[in-house]
Design a protein around this motif. Structure first.
Motif, PDB file in Angstrom:
ATOM      1  N   LYS A  20      -0.542  -1.767   0.619  1.00  0.00           N
ATOM      2  CA  LYS A  20      -1.491  -1.789   1.729  1.00  0.00           C
ATOM      3  C   LYS A  20      -0.860  -2.289   3.014  1.00  0.00           C
ATOM      4  O   LYS A  20      -1.413  -2.095   4.100  1.00  0.00           O
ATOM      5  N   THR A  21       0.297  -2.967   2.896  1.00  0.00           N
ATOM      6  CA  THR A  21       1.022  -3.435   4.078  1.00  0.00           C
ATOM      7  C   THR A  21       2.513  -3.234   3.865  1.00  0.00           C
ATOM      8  O   THR A  21       2.984  -3.142   2.725  1.00  0.00           O
ATOM      9  N   ILE A  22       3.252  -3.198   4.962  1.00  0.00           N
ATOM     10  CA  ILE A  22       4.705  -3.070   4.882  1.00  0.00           C
ATOM     11  C   ILE A  22       5.305  -4.305   4.213  1.00  0.00           C
ATOM     12  O   ILE A  22       6.235  -4.205   3.411  1.00  0.00           O
ATOM     13  N   GLY A  23       4.746  -5.469   4.513  1.00  0.00           N
ATOM     14  CA  GLY A  23       5.253  -6.700   3.931  1.00  0.00           C
ATOM     15  C   GLY A  23       5.134  -6.718   2.420  1.00  0.00           C
ATOM     16  O   GLY A  23       6.067  -7.123   1.714  1.00  0.00           O
ATOM     17  N   GLU A  24       3.977  -6.294   1.913  1.00  0.00           N
ATOM     18  CA  GLU A  24       3.784  -6.249   0.462  1.00  0.00           C
ATOM     19  C   GLU A  24       4.725  -5.236  -0.180  1.00  0.00           C
ATOM     20  O   GLU A  24       5.254  -5.466  -1.262  1.00  0.00           O
ATOM     21  N   ALA A  25       4.938  -4.106   0.482  1.00  0.00           N
ATOM     22  CA  ALA A  25       5.846  -3.088  -0.049  1.00  0.00           C
ATOM     23  C   ALA A  25       7.280  -3.613  -0.089  1.00  0.00           C
ATOM     24  O   ALA A  25       8.001  -3.387  -1.068  1.00  0.00           O
ATOM     25  N   PHE A  26       7.691  -4.323   0.965  1.00  0.00           N
ATOM     26  CA  PHE A  26       9.046  -4.881   0.984  1.00  0.00           C
ATOM     27  C   PHE A  26       9.242  -5.871  -0.154  1.00  0.00           C
ATOM     28  O   PHE A  26      10.232  -5.818  -0.891  1.00  0.00           O
ATOM     29  N   ASP A  27       8.298  -6.796  -0.320  1.00  0.00           N
ATOM     30  CA  ASP A  27       8.422  -7.788  -1.387  1.00  0.00           C
ATOM     31  C   ASP A  27       8.447  -7.114  -2.752  1.00  0.00           C
ATOM     32  O   ASP A  27       9.165  -7.556  -3.660  1.00  0.00           O
ATOM     33  N   ASP A  28       7.694  -6.042  -2.891  1.00  0.00           N
ATOM     34  CA  ASP A  28       7.637  -5.335  -4.166  1.00  0.00           C
ATOM     35  C   ASP A  28       8.983  -4.704  -4.508  1.00  0.00           C
ATOM     36  O   ASP A  28       9.479  -4.843  -5.636  1.00  0.00           O
ATOM     37  N   ILE A  29       9.596  -4.008  -3.552  1.00  0.00           N
ATOM     38  CA  ILE A  29      10.876  -3.361  -3.853  1.00  0.00           C
ATOM     39  C   ILE A  29      11.964  -4.411  -4.079  1.00  0.00           C
ATOM     40  O   ILE A  29      12.851  -4.244  -4.918  1.00  0.00           O
ATOM     41  N   TYR A  30      11.881  -5.518  -3.358  1.00  0.00           N
ATOM     42  CA  TYR A  30      12.826  -6.624  -3.545  1.00  0.00           C
ATOM     43  C   TYR A  30      12.699  -7.185  -4.963  1.00  0.00           C
ATOM     44  O   TYR A  30      13.699  -7.351  -5.681  1.00  0.00           O
ATOM     45  N   THR A  31      11.465  -7.460  -5.379  1.00  0.00           N
ATOM     46  CA  THR A  31      11.235  -8.055  -6.697  1.00  0.00           C
ATOM     47  C   THR A  31      11.516  -7.062  -7.814  1.00  0.00           C
ATOM     48  O   THR A  31      12.045  -7.430  -8.869  1.00  0.00           O
ATOM     49  N   LEU A  32      11.195  -5.794  -7.584  1.00  0.00           N
ATOM     50  CA  LEU A  32      11.469  -4.772  -8.589  1.00  0.00           C
ATOM     51  C   LEU A  32      12.967  -4.653  -8.849  1.00  0.00           C
ATOM     52  O   LEU A  32      13.400  -4.549 -10.005  1.00  0.00           O
ATOM     53  N   GLU A  33      13.762  -4.682  -7.802  1.00  0.00           N
ATOM     54  CA  GLU A  33      15.216  -4.594  -7.987  1.00  0.00           C
ATOM     55  C   GLU A  33      15.745  -5.822  -8.727  1.00  0.00           C
ATOM     56  O   GLU A  33      16.638  -5.715  -9.579  1.00  0.00           O
ATOM     57  N   ARG A  34      15.198  -6.995  -8.437  1.00  0.00           N
ATOM     58  CA  ARG A  34      15.600  -8.202  -9.169  1.00  0.00           C
ATOM     59  C   ARG A  34      15.191  -8.100 -10.638  1.00  0.00           C
ATOM     60  O   ARG A  34      15.950  -8.469 -11.542  1.00  0.00           O
ATOM     61  N   ALA A  35      13.989  -7.597 -10.888  1.00  0.00           N
ATOM     62  CA  ALA A  35      13.524  -7.437 -12.261  1.00  0.00           C
ATOM     63  C   ALA A  35      14.458  -6.518 -13.044  1.00  0.00           C
ATOM     64  O   ALA A  35      14.839  -6.816 -14.185  1.00  0.00           O
TER      65      ALA A  35
END
Length: 239
Positions: free
Chosen positions: A169-184
């Motif tokens: 829903k926001t660019i910020g949430e999308a950024f955190d998601d891709i960051y965390t997904l790559e770490r996962a």
């Protein structure tokens, strides 16, 4: 949020992803919806390096205007994927498509599921859609429509033998998601590399953890805002 602020945030997202090494040459693309119906959206110009993208560089396209697909500065794959999603899903405001190393590694496995082996991987428990029908470059509207359909009720699509797409829903949430997904996926790849059996969390614990993540979208936005501040501090960037 105004178009001007969306441009600032989306440009920052590109630059941060480049700093983190999750980009691929001058490919991949991010977009952000501008209009209420989502059909007018910002996207990066064809083949410009993420680290160099500025707010004024972003293109404003209309998913209902086929002439926009013919522009010299519009990548066919970007139009096919993002145009279809923004045309069909007004609730989605930001779309990031990437080929990050560890996430794409998992996408290339026979079993591409992100197993919940810790708190980070558990964020994605039962919260990923999967595409196991890679057929080449996603450069047609039909392929974009297929991917949009596969995404379904999920926010993320792991694209088999290809990469990943996250929406938010926001660019910020999308950024955190891709960051965390790559770490996962980094944790999962490294755990697999030991050759030892994985200790996978129970479904109950994994679901509880995933729900916990969904309740802290303010954490995701705060992470993005802090990363934007670090981006402005020369030579102090840390992961």
């Amino acid at each position: 949020m105004t178009e001007a602020q969306l441009r600032v945030d989306l440009a920052a997202c590109f630059q941060l992803v480049a700093e983190l090494g999750m980009h691929e040459a001058v490919a991949n693309h991010f977009s952000a919806a501008v209009s209420d119906d989502g059909k007018k959206f910002l996207i990066n110009p064809k083949w410009k390096h993420f680290s160099r993208i500025q707010p004024e560089d972003l293109l404003l396209l209309d998913a209902d205007n086929p002439q926009d697909a013919l522009r010299y500065d519009v990548d066919a794959t970007a139009w096919a994927i993002h145009g279809q999603i923004h045309q069909r899903r007004p609730d989605i405001r930001a779309v990031l498509h990437l080929h990050p190393i560890y996430t794409t590694t998992i996408a290339c496995l026979e079993d591409p599921r992100i197993l919940p082996i810790d708190q980070t991987t558990a964020r994605y428990f039962n919260r990923m859609a999967y595409d196991e029908q890679y057929g080449g470059m996603a450069d047609s509207e039909a392929e974009g429509a297929r991917l949009a359909e596969l995404l379904g009720r999920h926010q993320r699509l792991l694209m088999g033998n290809h990469g990943v797409m996250v929406t938010a829903k926001t660019i910020g949430e999308a950024f955190d998601d891709i960051y965390t997904l790559e770490r996962a996926c980094t944790f999962l790849v490294k755990a697999y590399s030991t050759g030892r059996p994985l200790r996978v969390l129970s479904d109950v614990v994994a679901e509880k953890t995933a729900q916990g993540w969904e309740q802290i979208t303010d954490f995701s936005q705060a992470h993005f805002e802090e990363m934007k501040k670090i981006l402005l501090e020369p030579k102090t960037f840390v992961q």
